[in-house]
Write an enzyme that holds these catalytic residues in place. Sequence first.
Site, short mmCIF file in Angstrom:
data_model
loop_
_atom_site.label_atom_id
_atom_site.label_comp_id
_atom_site.label_asym_id
_atom_site.label_seq_id
_atom_site.Cartn_x
_atom_site.Cartn_y
_atom_site.Cartn_z
N GLU A 53 36.72 41.99 41.13
CA GLU A 53 37.86 41.39 40.43
C GLU A 53 39.18 41.99 40.88
O GLU A 53 40.18 41.28 41.00
CB GLU A 53 37.69 41.54 38.91
CG GLU A 53 36.52 40.77 38.33
CD GLU A 53 36.63 39.27 38.54
OE1 GLU A 53 37.75 38.78 38.83
OE2 GLU A 53 35.61 38.59 38.42
N THR A 59 44.12 37.24 46.38
CA THR A 59 43.47 37.27 47.70
C THR A 59 42.33 36.27 47.73
O THR A 59 41.57 36.14 46.77
CB THR A 59 42.93 38.69 48.00
OG1 THR A 59 43.97 39.65 47.77
CG2 THR A 59 42.48 38.79 49.45
N GLY A 97 45.86 44.12 51.87
CA GLY A 97 47.16 43.92 51.25
C GLY A 97 47.24 44.39 49.81
O GLY A 97 46.25 44.79 49.22
N TYR A 136 42.90 40.37 31.98
CA TYR A 136 41.99 39.54 32.77
C TYR A 136 40.79 40.34 33.26
O TYR A 136 39.64 39.93 33.06
CB TYR A 136 42.73 38.91 33.96
CG TYR A 136 41.75 38.39 34.99
CD1 TYR A 136 41.09 37.19 34.77
CD2 TYR A 136 41.44 39.12 36.13
CE1 TYR A 136 40.14 36.72 35.67
CE2 TYR A 136 40.50 38.67 37.04
CZ TYR A 136 39.86 37.47 36.81
OH TYR A 136 38.92 37.02 37.69
N ASP A 154 43.07 33.76 34.49
CA ASP A 154 43.75 33.98 35.77
C ASP A 154 44.44 32.68 36.14
O ASP A 154 44.53 31.75 35.31
CB ASP A 154 42.76 34.45 36.85
CG ASP A 154 41.77 33.37 37.26
OD1 ASP A 154 41.72 32.30 36.60
OD2 ASP A 154 41.04 33.59 38.24
#
Length: 382
Positions: A53, A59, A97, A136, A154
């Site tokens: 998660e 991503t 990232g 979340y 989300d």
Amino acid sequence: MSRRLKQKTKGHAGEAASRAVTLVAELAGWFRKSARDLPWRRTRDPYAIWLSEVMLQQTRVETVIPYYERFLRRFPDVRALASAELDEVLSLWSGLGYYRRARELHRCAQEVADKHGGVFPAEAAELRKLRGIGPYTAGAVSSIAYGRPAALVDGNVARVLARLEAIEDDVKSTAGMKRIWSVAEELVPREEPGAWNQALMELGATICTPQSPACLICPVRDACSARAQGRERELPVVGEKRASPRVTMVAAVVEHEGRFLFARRKEGGLFGGLWEPPMVEAKTAEDAKASLCGAGVAIEAKLVEAGRVEHVLTHRELDVLVLRARVDRPWPLEAPTTAPYERLAWMERGAEGVGVSTLARKILAAAKPEKKGAPRSKKARA
């Protein structure tokens, strides 16, 4: 309240409950038949689910899978991750990232190992007390790993619920997000809540997509208020994204016999904890050299222009002038005493075993000497 009004209210409540039961049944049946086979769906290990998660935030799934599998091979449980050096964690994260996620991941693992005996709490409220875990992620771990009836929201879930309920508030606004969460909490079932939450996310990712929702094959199309109103392409309402500022920077790639000068950024801030060719915000080579010296990185070499690299981040666009130099001998390195760097080192281009951003690798690639006869490239694009 009159008897008629009570009966009407009771009738509406009954209709809502019946609709919710139908939604859950239809979506659960579709998910069992159509769900993608993803590695984190083959486990109920809270550590593995938490890891997935965190990696999936902003991503794409296909990008995450190889990183997820490598992480689990190297760090099979939360204690293994907690005891690792941050450099190794960032090294395995390199290219994924949003590196703040990796630093928070490492700190959270240490907290779970030190304060919870290496076991994630089961309840969403307790999970939210852990470093870097928001509502979340808490809902995902609690419902999927432990079967607790915890809601989650989300981007995919927000879009699905906004269309199902024809919610007209901006889903990124405080009021809109409050409404979405309220709906999510009302709908989450006590039986198999993890499957329900995953089904909502799957529906948003594969059918109820942002631009072209595939309503004709949607398993809950008959219960969708937006479709009934012909507004499935209008909803959800999303406010305009602010334009990202453009920042001009200069990077210095200094080489000695196949080894390069790298600097490690202090934790926190842009690219915190990562190694890179020294880079500062500046417009010219002269300004950059002075700024680097002020940051404790003295470049004892003549720098020549090698090219430019553009790199887009979430909240800014970087335009990087790349300079390069070769030196006959490496000079002794002293630890920088001011931001943004804390350590310097000579390393091979690949910088194995430490965290290096995608931007840093682009900069190194742009600084490679050109082959004889090859046309000169004016700009390397991100």
